[in-house]
Design a protein around this motif. Sequence first.
Motif, PDB file in Angstrom:
ATOM      1  N   CYS A  23      -1.331  -2.615  -5.808  1.00 22.89           N
ATOM      2  CA  CYS A  23      -0.266  -1.679  -6.164  1.00 22.89           C
ATOM      3  C   CYS A  23       0.756  -2.300  -7.108  1.00 22.89           C
ATOM      4  O   CYS A  23       1.767  -1.696  -7.424  1.00 22.89           O
ATOM      5  N   HIS A  39       2.793  -4.575  -6.481  1.00 23.33           N
ATOM      6  CA  HIS A  39       3.943  -5.180  -5.815  1.00 23.33           C
ATOM      7  C   HIS A  39       3.649  -6.640  -5.515  1.00 23.33           C
ATOM      8  O   HIS A  39       2.517  -6.997  -5.217  1.00 23.33           O
ATOM      9  N   CYS A  67       0.989  -2.069   1.992  1.00 22.82           N
ATOM     10  CA  CYS A  67       2.064  -2.727   1.254  1.00 22.82           C
ATOM     11  C   CYS A  67       3.391  -2.284   1.846  1.00 22.82           C
ATOM     12  O   CYS A  67       3.618  -1.085   2.032  1.00 22.82           O
ATOM     13  N   MET A 100       6.161  -2.000   0.586  1.00 24.87           N
ATOM     14  CA  MET A 100       7.013  -1.254  -0.337  1.00 24.87           C
ATOM     15  C   MET A 100       6.501   0.179  -0.538  1.00 24.87           C
ATOM     16  O   MET A 100       7.268   1.125  -0.498  1.00 24.87           O
ATOM     17  N   CYS A 101       5.173   0.317  -0.772  1.00 26.29           N
ATOM     18  CA  CYS A 101       4.686   1.639  -1.153  1.00 26.29           C
ATOM     19  C   CYS A 101       3.684   2.222  -0.155  1.00 26.29           C
ATOM     20  O   CYS A 101       3.201   3.323  -0.348  1.00 26.29           O
ATOM     21  N   SER A 108       0.706   1.807   0.333  1.00 26.77           N
ATOM     22  CA  SER A 108      -0.716   1.921  -0.022  1.00 26.77           C
ATOM     23  C   SER A 108      -1.458   0.752   0.610  1.00 26.77           C
ATOM     24  O   SER A 108      -0.855  -0.269   0.924  1.00 26.77           O
TER      25      SER A 108
HETATM   26 ZN    ZN Z   1       3.023  -1.675  -3.092  1.00 26.90          ZN
END
Ligand code: ZN
Lengths: 84, 716
Positions: free
Chosen positions: A51, A53, A71, A73-74, A76
């Motif tokens: 992703c 990140h 992840c 943060m996101c 995924s």
């Molecule tokens: Zn991510």
Amino acid sequence: MKVTIRKWQTVSSWHWDVSEECCGICRMQFDACCVDCKMPGDDCPPVWGACKHAFHMHCILKWLNSNQQQCPMCRSNWEFVTTD
Amino acid sequence: MFYCVQKMNIFSSNISNNGNNFQVNSSSGAAGGIGTIKKTPNSNNIQPQVKKLVIKNLKDTSKASENYQVESWSHLSNAIDSIYKKQPIKQTLEELYRMVDNLCSTEKYATTLTYVVSKHTKSIWDIGLHYFKTFLLSSTNLDKKLRIGILINIEKERNGETIDKDLLHHLIQMLLSLQIYESFEKELLSETSMFYYKESNHLINEYETPEYLKHVNNRIAEENTRSLRYIDPSTKRAIIQVVEKQMLEQHLDRLLQKGFNQMVEMDKIEDLELLYSLFTRVNGLSKLKSAWGQYIKTAGASMLADTEKDSSMIEDLIIFKDRMDHILNISFSKNDQLNYSFKESFEHFINTRQNKPAELIAKFIDSKLRSGSKGISDDELEMVLNKALALFRFIQGKDVFEAFYKTDLSKRLLMDKSMSIDVEKSVVLKLRNECGTVFTAKLEGMFNDIELSNEIMASFKECMAYTEHIKNIEMNVFVLASSNWPQYTPLNANLPTQFLEYQEMYRKFYSSKYPNRKLIWQNSLGQCVLKCFFQNGKKDTISSLLQTVVLLLFNNLNQDEEITLGKIQELSGIELEELKRHMMPLINSNTRILSRRSKNKSKILEIDDLFSFNKDFTHKLTRLKVNALQAKETVEENKKTNEAIIHDRQYQIDAAIVRIMKARKTLTHNLLMSELFQQLRFTPKPVDLKKRIESLIEREYLGRDQNNPMSYHYLA
Ligand SMILES: [Zn+2]
Ligand SMILES: [Zn+2]
Ligand SMILES: [Zn+2]
């Protein structure tokens, strides 16, 4: 010729080639190290996910070990990406 | 019989205890009447008679009849009375002796007999004392006169007159023997109390504190000797307590207020020692403690407040602390309480000026570690560093010290200004012992970076790119892990193409070893050794990289050709103010490599000032340094360091809040605050903490409780 150079001493600073300044997990700068390490350097590198990140390697490993496979943060699915 | 004699021996020893002039002649006493007392000298003259000793079996004496016992008893009783009254006795002594002998064989009478004897037998000494006492007390005022007389004499002696001490000793012994000392002692103590009450109230105004204390000390010694010389030793304690109470206890505040500060100010070690020992006698330590603490706080705070003396502040503080240490160790016997108060007060005043003392301690240490600082021996250096670090121990904002220390250390390391790397490392070790590994991790990282850079440079010099392309120039590169070092702002400058090529070669080499890293060049830290050719010879010149960029421009100009500052700026690409700063040393009267021509006489460089290469330059040295400014701290740099501290503190507060909330999930405002105060290694202002909490709420790390706005939740 009025002036010639004999010696040149110069200084540069190295930085991880990461777009964010801080690791999203420990909030420490990538150029510093994760909370568990003492010296910035190859012992505590950033790693990238599919992703895009990036986190400290130690931070994301800890995260994945606690059974989270996304992840942070996101959300995924996390997949390591090797650079170069 | 045996029993009886035994009892009599007890009796006889009573007598000899009371007065040594008399002694019981017990051999004749046993035979010739109980308790006959004779003058000793005669008894020694009696010639011993030769006697035959016949031992017979012990006979069981027949039990005398009840009647006999009663009768004998009455005879004996009368006889004893008669003996004491010096009247004739009806029976012969022989008969009486038999009676005693017989009666003593029965237990009952043995006891009674002793009783009867002892009832009658107050010693002559006691009887004498008894009559003397009766006489003394009955005659009008005699005992009062006597007591007043003694007291007057004591007062006279206290006032420095000579008195008959033996006489007083005898008189007081007499009071003791007559058992009327106790009431005299009371009077003596109240007179003593009055005497010293008056004296102290008079002298406390007349004498300065040290003089007064010496006087008290003498008084105590005097009373001590007096008690031992002619007053009863049992009274010593009480008298000295009276002196202490009247002369000291009543005046503790006054004594401190009158003279304590001056005594400390003037390092009156012995006077202070006396003060300490006297104050501890009367529980005055807590008062001394607060005066001591107050002095240190006030004196220290006024040293700090004098901003004009900032440059010598640390040296002054070291001297001040040495002096206070000396007083504490010598005068106050390293007393724990006073030591505590000393530390507490030092910590208090040194933090009255925010951040500045920490900064100045770092600078002080810097001045000692720089090469070319005043030549002192290793031991002296070690000592002065320890003293500076002892001050550092009192600093609350240790991060301020760290920030400035780091800035100075970076210059020493990168500008080759350090006197000795070993000494540098030993200081860092001291800091680590004092503050822990977290504190020094970055400083240690700096040494690491330097060593690593040297290794990389050594292998770069072996690779083809270097050996084939970089000729005539010795190149050296330091690569820093930015988080270990102060934050540097990259400075723009149009470097000579040669330099750009070399940089690129180095970058390639570095990337091959360390992928995923990029390098940012810090032009402000670069320096060069140049060779400058003048008509009178060449000079080696150590200059900053920016100065080098400027000087190289003149290679492209004709002899004596002039160029404006504006043009220099355009060609070098250096920001104007920075450029001016770096050019100033080049036109300085001592190192005038460039000549300046200006319309005005102002020292400040103008954009249309004209510069040319000063080919006539001469100097007695062959090696010149024009880059001193690089090692000096500029105002902007100082500001930057201070900003970095604030920034770093915010960052640390954020990290701590997140850490705490992540562990606790939900916390009230107050609990969170108290945890923060515990965890942070500086003392934050509550307002600042609040701001950081607000900011984290905005950034959705935290959320407020819906029902209780003073409670926070951690948002994952
Ligand atoms: Zn991510
Ligand atoms: Zn991390
Ligand atoms: Zn790590």
